[in-house]
Design a protein around this motif. Structure first.
Motif, PDB file in Angstrom:
ATOM      1  N   PHE A 226      -8.938  -0.798   7.636  1.00  0.00           N
ATOM      2  CA  PHE A 226      -8.752  -1.622   6.429  1.00  0.00           C
ATOM      3  C   PHE A 226      -7.802  -2.770   6.749  1.00  0.00           C
ATOM      4  N   PRO A 227      -8.286  -3.779   7.462  1.00  0.00           N
ATOM      5  CA  PRO A 227      -7.398  -4.857   7.935  1.00  0.00           C
ATOM      6  C   PRO A 227      -6.740  -5.661   6.819  1.00  0.00           C
ATOM      7  N   GLU A 228      -7.279  -5.590   5.601  1.00  0.00           N
ATOM      8  CA  GLU A 228      -6.706  -6.356   4.488  1.00  0.00           C
ATOM      9  C   GLU A 228      -5.756  -5.519   3.637  1.00  0.00           C
ATOM     10  N   ASN A 229      -5.242  -4.405   4.181  1.00  0.00           N
ATOM     11  CA  ASN A 229      -4.432  -3.498   3.343  1.00  0.00           C
ATOM     12  C   ASN A 229      -3.036  -4.037   3.036  1.00  0.00           C
ATOM     13  N   GLY A 230      -2.625  -5.136   3.660  1.00  0.00           N
ATOM     14  CA  GLY A 230      -1.341  -5.755   3.332  1.00  0.00           C
ATOM     15  C   GLY A 230      -0.138  -4.982   3.848  1.00  0.00           C
ATOM     16  N   GLY A 231      -0.322  -4.217   4.899  1.00  0.00           N
ATOM     17  CA  GLY A 231       0.803  -3.457   5.468  1.00  0.00           C
ATOM     18  C   GLY A 231       1.317  -2.383   4.532  1.00  0.00           C
ATOM     19  N   VAL A 232       0.380  -1.655   3.902  1.00  0.00           N
ATOM     20  CA  VAL A 232       0.766  -0.637   2.930  1.00  0.00           C
ATOM     21  C   VAL A 232       1.594   0.476   3.578  1.00  0.00           C
ATOM     22  N   SER A 237       7.989   2.311   3.394  1.00  0.00           N
ATOM     23  CA  SER A 237       7.073   3.029   2.499  1.00  0.00           C
ATOM     24  C   SER A 237       6.816   4.449   2.999  1.00  0.00           C
ATOM     25  N   TRP A 238       6.698   4.597   4.321  1.00  0.00           N
ATOM     26  CA  TRP A 238       6.511   5.946   4.865  1.00  0.00           C
ATOM     27  C   TRP A 238       7.733   6.816   4.564  1.00  0.00           C
ATOM     28  N   PHE A 239       8.913   6.279   4.797  1.00  0.00           N
ATOM     29  CA  PHE A 239      10.138   7.043   4.564  1.00  0.00           C
ATOM     30  C   PHE A 239      10.269   7.415   3.088  1.00  0.00           C
ATOM     31  N   GLY A 240       9.920   6.482   2.209  1.00  0.00           N
ATOM     32  CA  GLY A 240      10.010   6.748   0.771  1.00  0.00           C
ATOM     33  C   GLY A 240       9.171   7.937   0.341  1.00  0.00           C
ATOM     34  N   PHE A 241       7.994   8.108   0.966  1.00  0.00           N
ATOM     35  CA  PHE A 241       7.151   9.262   0.631  1.00  0.00           C
ATOM     36  C   PHE A 241       7.524  10.496   1.445  1.00  0.00           C
ATOM     37  N   ALA A 242       7.698  10.337   2.741  1.00  0.00           N
ATOM     38  CA  ALA A 242       7.781  11.494   3.636  1.00  0.00           C
ATOM     39  C   ALA A 242       9.164  12.148   3.656  1.00  0.00           C
ATOM     40  N   PHE A 243      10.233  11.390   3.422  1.00  0.00           N
ATOM     41  CA  PHE A 243      11.564  11.996   3.495  1.00  0.00           C
ATOM     42  C   PHE A 243      11.786  13.030   2.391  1.00  0.00           C
ATOM     43  N   MET A 473      -5.844  10.560   3.674  1.00  0.00           N
ATOM     44  CA  MET A 473      -5.411  10.296   5.042  1.00  0.00           C
ATOM     45  C   MET A 473      -3.932  10.624   5.243  1.00  0.00           C
ATOM     46  N   LEU A 474      -3.102  10.322   4.253  1.00  0.00           N
ATOM     47  CA  LEU A 474      -1.665  10.566   4.364  1.00  0.00           C
ATOM     48  C   LEU A 474      -1.334  12.067   4.412  1.00  0.00           C
ATOM     49  N   PRO A 475      -1.849  12.881   3.477  1.00  0.00           N
ATOM     50  CA  PRO A 475      -1.562  14.324   3.568  1.00  0.00           C
ATOM     51  C   PRO A 475      -2.101  14.956   4.846  1.00  0.00           C
ATOM     52  N   TRP A 529       5.231  11.672  -6.714  1.00  0.00           N
ATOM     53  CA  TRP A 529       5.863  10.390  -6.367  1.00  0.00           C
ATOM     54  C   TRP A 529       4.978   9.546  -5.440  1.00  0.00           C
ATOM     55  N   GLY A 530       4.173  10.194  -4.592  1.00  0.00           N
ATOM     56  CA  GLY A 530       3.264   9.431  -3.737  1.00  0.00           C
ATOM     57  C   GLY A 530       2.184   8.732  -4.544  1.00  0.00           C
ATOM     58  N   TYR A 531       1.728   9.381  -5.597  1.00  0.00           N
ATOM     59  CA  TYR A 531       0.690   8.801  -6.468  1.00  0.00           C
ATOM     60  C   TYR A 531       1.185   7.508  -7.104  1.00  0.00           C
ATOM     61  N   ALA A 532       2.470   7.521  -7.522  1.00  0.00           N
ATOM     62  CA  ALA A 532       3.048   6.326  -8.149  1.00  0.00           C
ATOM     63  C   ALA A 532       3.382   5.261  -7.100  1.00  0.00           C
ATOM     64  N   MET A 533       3.916   5.681  -5.945  1.00  0.00           N
ATOM     65  CA  MET A 533       4.324   4.721  -4.909  1.00  0.00           C
ATOM     66  C   MET A 533       3.168   3.871  -4.407  1.00  0.00           C
ATOM     67  N   PHE A 534       2.025   4.516  -4.146  1.00  0.00           N
ATOM     68  CA  PHE A 534       0.892   3.820  -3.545  1.00  0.00           C
ATOM     69  C   PHE A 534      -0.194   3.462  -4.564  1.00  0.00           C
ATOM     70  N   ASP A 535       0.104   3.644  -5.859  1.00  0.00           N
ATOM     71  CA  ASP A 535      -0.834   3.273  -6.935  1.00  0.00           C
ATOM     72  C   ASP A 535      -2.221   3.878  -6.681  1.00  0.00           C
ATOM     73  N   MET A 536      -2.250   5.196  -6.570  1.00  0.00           N
ATOM     74  CA  MET A 536      -3.487   5.874  -6.204  1.00  0.00           C
ATOM     75  C   MET A 536      -4.417   6.138  -7.382  1.00  0.00           C
ATOM     76  N   GLY A 537      -4.023   5.678  -8.557  1.00  0.00           N
ATOM     77  CA  GLY A 537      -4.877   5.871  -9.720  1.00  0.00           C
ATOM     78  C   GLY A 537      -6.119   5.009  -9.698  1.00  0.00           C
ATOM     79  N   LYS A 538      -6.124   3.968  -8.853  1.00  0.00           N
ATOM     80  CA  LYS A 538      -7.309   3.107  -8.787  1.00  0.00           C
ATOM     81  C   LYS A 538      -7.699   2.875  -7.331  1.00  0.00           C
ATOM     82  N   PHE A 539      -8.958   2.609  -7.135  1.00  0.00           N
ATOM     83  CA  PHE A 539      -9.480   2.359  -5.793  1.00  0.00           C
ATOM     84  C   PHE A 539      -9.116   0.926  -5.399  1.00  0.00           C
ATOM     85  N   PRO A 540      -8.366   0.733  -4.297  1.00  0.00           N
ATOM     86  CA  PRO A 540      -7.875  -0.614  -3.962  1.00  0.00           C
ATOM     87  C   PRO A 540      -8.990  -1.535  -3.486  1.00  0.00           C
ATOM     88  N   ALA A 541      -8.802  -2.805  -3.748  1.00  0.00           N
ATOM     89  CA  ALA A 541      -9.812  -3.794  -3.349  1.00  0.00           C
ATOM     90  C   ALA A 541      -9.943  -3.875  -1.833  1.00  0.00           C
TER      91      ALA A 541
END
Length: 553
Positions: A226-232, A237-243, A473-475, A529-541
């Motif tokens: 996903f080259p257009e992911n904007g450095g998600v 961001s990883w530390f915010g979820f994984a720590f 992919m993250l889990p 918290w991961g659901y809110a951090m990465f806005d997983m409620g919608k399928f990203p463009a």
């Protein structure tokens, strides 16, 4: 490649080079384009992180941190286990899990041996005092021997002497039983401590992007698929979820290991009141080890300063809630500066900053008797060459090349469409089932090979069934690090197995529950918290872009 990676019939790094040969011959990709995949930004981040880890290990900074924390937490069994788990998880966030385990286990065993020896000596002294007190009392047999030996007194003397022999025999039996009980208790404690170190090292590696290789593979595969992911996925961001997820797993793992190997007698395990002689002597062992390190050298201080600066720059590069320094200075039009840029910049300082305080005059003589005019730098290339795991860099590149080949040939699209029926299953169930699958698979294969194989398939599947790619992919990436059940699953497990007199069944019993705990914690995190951090409620463009296969003519 999957078969070769799983069976290791060829070295993993050699298998990773197969795309360089096979893809051009099969008209899938040009040789030049395949080769480019072997040194991407994620590899640079990996190399920079490893250079920092090598510098920390080279100057023994990690040992100083470990002993300092252990001196703070104390030597009571539960506190000791807690201390070793905290230190191991923290160190493995920055240096390799294997190096952390290899360093911490000898310290743990030295402390436990001292505790065992001190307790044995205390028992012997207590027994000697008891015997002395007994002898100090009036001895009826001795009194009767002094009196005239008539028939009655002699009979009494025989009975008393028989009682004394029985008492000695009973006392000896009790002494042997106490020794066996102490040995059994310390054998169990040694097993628990060994497992706590290797498990917490694996758990701690999940907390940072550079902590373990699968994390970087996810970042690279996201950029590839996903080259257009904007450095998600970046360091912050990883530390915010994984720590927080790591803290949660560590707490439940500690409770489970405490229950298995120490029980829940909190007064006995944590201890109350003043320290006894045994605790003081074990504490003295750790204090002596810390004293041997001496005061902090200039080199240690320099490494620590560079390390802290690197972490700060990683966190503030693109924190997400405010524009980072990279966005303000460099990344206004494109993402010019990445976490890899920062890692390489700071790690280059190790080859520039001297290992001794600069001063006028010479620095003494070297081993060859020549005058030293300038101190050596914090790192030289010989040390890096010996400690750098070059095979992992090739393995990372092989995974990226495989993903690119799957994309170019249309295999990724076909796999994703084949898994489209999974759309009928609730997303949380898909994530849970896939985590179980990956965690089971990684017990028999390296976590690097597991993530390299699964992530491209999972990314294509997520696009096909319209789920946020990171939701699965993250889990699954973190689940690939949950290899707790077998000694061969990870190098830390193997080291603990050789140190702790463990049986495979011991590791299976402890590790099975930790696998379940880890999977549940990961899925709890991704749905809160991961659901809110990465806005997983919608399928990203950016995940909706269908990649058109470009087969060579």
């Amino acid at each position: 490649m999957a078969l070769y990676w799983c069976t290791e019939c060829l070295p993993l790094a050699v298998t990773s080079l197969l795309p360089v040969v096979l893809f051009p011959m099969m008209n899938i990709m040009e040789a030049g384009k395949v080769s480019i995949e072997y040194l991407k930004d994620s590899n640079m981040l990996f190399i920079g992180g490893l250079l920092v880890a090598i510098a920390v290990e080279h100057w023994n900074l990690h040992k100083r941190i470990a002993l300092r924390v252990l001196l703070l937490v104390g030597v009571r069994p539960s506190l000791l286990m807690m201390g070793f788990m905290i230190v191991s998880s923290f160190l493995s966030m920055w240096i390799s899990n294997t190096a952390t385990t290899a360093m911490m286990l000898p310290i743990a065993h030295a402390v436990l041996q001292q505790l065992r020896a001190t307790e044995a000596r205390a028992d012997e002294m207590e027994e000697a005092n008891r015997t002395k007190d007994t002898k100090a009392e009036d001895n009826p047999a001795f009194e009767l021997q002094e009196k005239p030996m008539n028939g009655v007194s002699k009979k009494k003397l025989d009975v008393i002497q028989e009682d004394e022999r029985n008492y000695e025999s009973e006392r000896q039996t009790q002494h042997e039983e106490r020794d066996r009980e102490r040995e059994a208790r310390y054998d169990l404690l040694t097993k628990g401590m060994s497992l706590s170190v290797c498990y917490s090292a694996s758990i701690g590696g999940t907390a940072t992007l550079t902590g373990t290789t699968p994390n970087l593979i996810l970042q690279g595969q996201m950029a590839q698929l996903f080259p257009e992911n904007g450095g998600v996925i970046n360091f912050a961001s990883w530390f915010g979820f994984a720590f927080p997820n790591m803290i949660l797993m560590l707490i439940f793992s500690y409770l489970w290991l405490q229950f298995m190997f120490l029980g829940f007698n909190l007064k006995k395990s944590f201890g109350c009141g003043e320290k006894n002689e045994r605790d003081r002597e074990a504490y003295a062992v750790m204090k002596e080890e810390y004293r041997k390190l001496g005061s902090m050298s200039f080199a240690e201080i320099a490494v620590l300063v560079i390390f802290v600066l690197l972490v700060l720059l990683w966190f503030t590069r693109e924190p997400g809630f405010i524009p980072g320094w990279a966005t303000v200075l460099f990344n206004q039009d494109k993402a010019y500066v990445s976490d890899g840029t920062v890692a390489i910049l700071m790690s280059m300082l190790f080859f520039v900053v001297p290992s001794r305080m600069p001063k006028f005059g010479s620095y003494g003589f070297n081993e060859a008797g020549k005058l030293v005019k300038a101190p050596p730098p914090l790192l030289d290339w010989q040390v890096v060459h010996e400690r750098m795991p070059w095979n992992i860099i090739l393995l990372l590149g092989g995974g990226f090349a495989l993903a690119k080949g799957s994309e170019e040939s249309g295999l990724s699209v076909w796999l994703g469409e084949s898994l489209a029926p999974l759309e009928k299953i609730p997303p949380f169930a898909i994530s849970l089932l896939l985590c179980l699958l990956v965690a089971t698979f990684t017990e028999c294969s390296s976590n690097t090979a597991t993530t390299t194989l699964f992530l491209p398939i999972l990314g294509s599947m997520a696009s096909a069934i319209k789920i946020h790619p990171l939701y699965i992919m993250l889990p699954c990436t973190i689940a690939a690090s949950l290899a707790f059940m077998l000694p061969v699953a990870t190098p830390p497990n193997a080291i603990a197995f050789s140190f702790g007199n463990l049986k495979v069944l011991d590791m299976v019993k402890a590790g099975f529950m930790l696998n379940i705990i880890g999977i549940l914690c990961i899925n709890l995190g991704i749905n809160t918290w991961g659901y809110a951090m990465f806005d997983m409620g919608k399928f990203p463009a950016w995940a909706n872009a269908t990649l058109t296969p470009t087969l060579a003519p």
